[in-house]
Design an enzyme around this catalytic site. Structure first.
Site, mmCIF file in Angstrom:
data_model
loop_
_atom_site.group_PDB
_atom_site.id
_atom_site.type_symbol
_atom_site.label_atom_id
_atom_site.label_comp_id
_atom_site.label_asym_id
_atom_site.label_seq_id
_atom_site.Cartn_x
_atom_site.Cartn_y
_atom_site.Cartn_z
ATOM 1 N N TYR A 32 -30.991 43.119 -36.506
ATOM 2 C CA TYR A 32 -31.524 44.048 -37.497
ATOM 3 C C TYR A 32 -31.264 43.551 -38.914
ATOM 4 O O TYR A 32 -30.535 42.576 -39.136
ATOM 5 C CB TYR A 32 -30.908 45.444 -37.320
ATOM 6 N N LYS A 146 -26.558 39.139 -37.232
ATOM 7 C CA LYS A 146 -26.629 40.576 -37.512
ATOM 8 C C LYS A 146 -27.197 41.269 -36.277
ATOM 9 O O LYS A 146 -28.366 41.615 -36.201
ATOM 10 C CB LYS A 146 -27.466 40.859 -38.772
ATOM 11 N N GLU A 178 -13.740 40.484 -42.901
ATOM 12 C CA GLU A 178 -14.707 41.254 -43.691
ATOM 13 C C GLU A 178 -14.563 42.738 -43.380
ATOM 14 O O GLU A 178 -13.776 43.132 -42.516
ATOM 15 C CB GLU A 178 -16.131 40.777 -43.402
ATOM 16 N N LEU A 202 -20.388 37.901 -41.443
ATOM 17 C CA LEU A 202 -21.826 37.961 -41.684
ATOM 18 C C LEU A 202 -22.066 37.423 -43.091
ATOM 19 O O LEU A 202 -21.369 37.824 -44.042
ATOM 20 C CB LEU A 202 -22.265 39.424 -41.551
#
Ligand SMILES: *Cc1c(COP(=O)(O)O)cnc(C)c1O
Length: 281
Positions: A32, A146, A178, A202
């Site tokens: 996505y 993702k 993250e 990411l």
């Protein structure tokens, strides 16, 4: 009436459904993007769809779409829903097929769905900063994709909510990776540190913009890992994403970050980001 995109068709939200055996629903087998809309325009849309195509490639999902084809689709949806400020969520799954872990053979058509949201920029939080908590990173080892598999991220965010924080900062052992849906930066002695781009994080589009702004401003931007201890002793901490932009973290695990106020480098990056929005939308 609000429209939703289902496989190239704009459908009334109340009539929009997907199959029970869509592989996204059954396996989380898909990818996505979430794109910000400023002044009717999908922001940094090229970079988002390049990343979507990369994610597709990494999971062996074949797509008959170009970056421009995707941009055209979301532009139509934004226009249909009259979104001025908000965002577009778009996901692609490996399609609908009887449940079997292996890819369907012959392959089936990917399912593409998208919807919009309307909301303002988070001005108040951007000015005041947020609380964050730290938690062990329990996700898989391909965080560069993702993917729709977000259970680790969901549990991390819920942990933050439980402790009255807006974001959870994850770490693998001592190394900070993250946030649950954001990239993390620690600023010490005028230098910005953030985790390097590899399979543990990411590659955020907002992160790329922040890197560009830092370089323009002559602020040192070091893509190096740092420890939890380093994070706790940073002068400034911030997190970034499409929806939260350049977000200061003023409290970490209940303790003030630096002097507890939004710091000068964070403010300077925010100012640069505002300018970037004005010149790129
Ligand atoms: C999407 C996402 C980000 C932020 O990426 P942006 O492109 O800046 O929105 C960071 N971390 C994770 C885990 C994400 O899913």
């Amino acid at each position: 009436m609000t429209k939703v995109l289902i496989n190239e068709r704009l459908i009334e939200e109340k009539d929009a459904n997907v199959a029970y055996n869509d592989r996204g629903y059954v396996f989380g087998d898909g990818i996505y993007e979430y794109i910000r809309v400023y002044d009717n325009h999908p922001f940094t849309a090229n970079a988002h769809f390049e990343r979507l195509l990369r994610s597709a490639k990494e999971i062996g999902l074949e797509l008959n779409y170009t970056v421009n084809g995707f941009i055209e689709l979301v532009r139509e949806l934004i226009a249909a829903n009259g979104v001025v400020n908000g965002g577009v969520y778009i996901q692609v799954t490996r399609g609908t097929a009887p449940r079997d872990h292996a890819f369907p053979t012959p392959s089936v058509k990917a399912n593409i769905t998208a919807f919009t949201k309307t909301y303002d920029r988070p001005y108040k939080l951007l000015e005041e900063g947020i609380n964050a908590v730290t938690t062990e990173d329990i996700r898989w080892l391909r965080c560069d994709i993702k993917s729709l598999n977000l259970l680790g991220n969901v549990l991390a965010k819920e942990y933050a909510v439980k402790y009255n924080a807006q974001e959870a900062i994850q770490h693998r052992g001592e190394t900070v990776t993250e946030g649950s849906s954001s990239n993390v930066y620690a600023i010490k002695d005028g230098v910005i540190y953030t985790h390097p781009i590899n399979n543990y994080i990411l590659n955020g589009i907002t992160r790329m913009v922040i890197k560009e702004i830092a370089q323009e401003k002559g602020v040192s931007f070091k893509e190096e890992t740092f420890t939890l201890d380093f994070l706790k002793n940073a002068d400034e901490v911030l997190v970034s994403s499409t929806s939260i932009e350049v977000m200061p973290v003023v409290k970490l695990n209940g303790e003030a970050v630096g002097d507890g106020k939004v710091g000068p480098i964070t403010k300077s990056l925010q100012e640069g980001f505002n300018r970037y929005i004005d010149t790129h939308s």
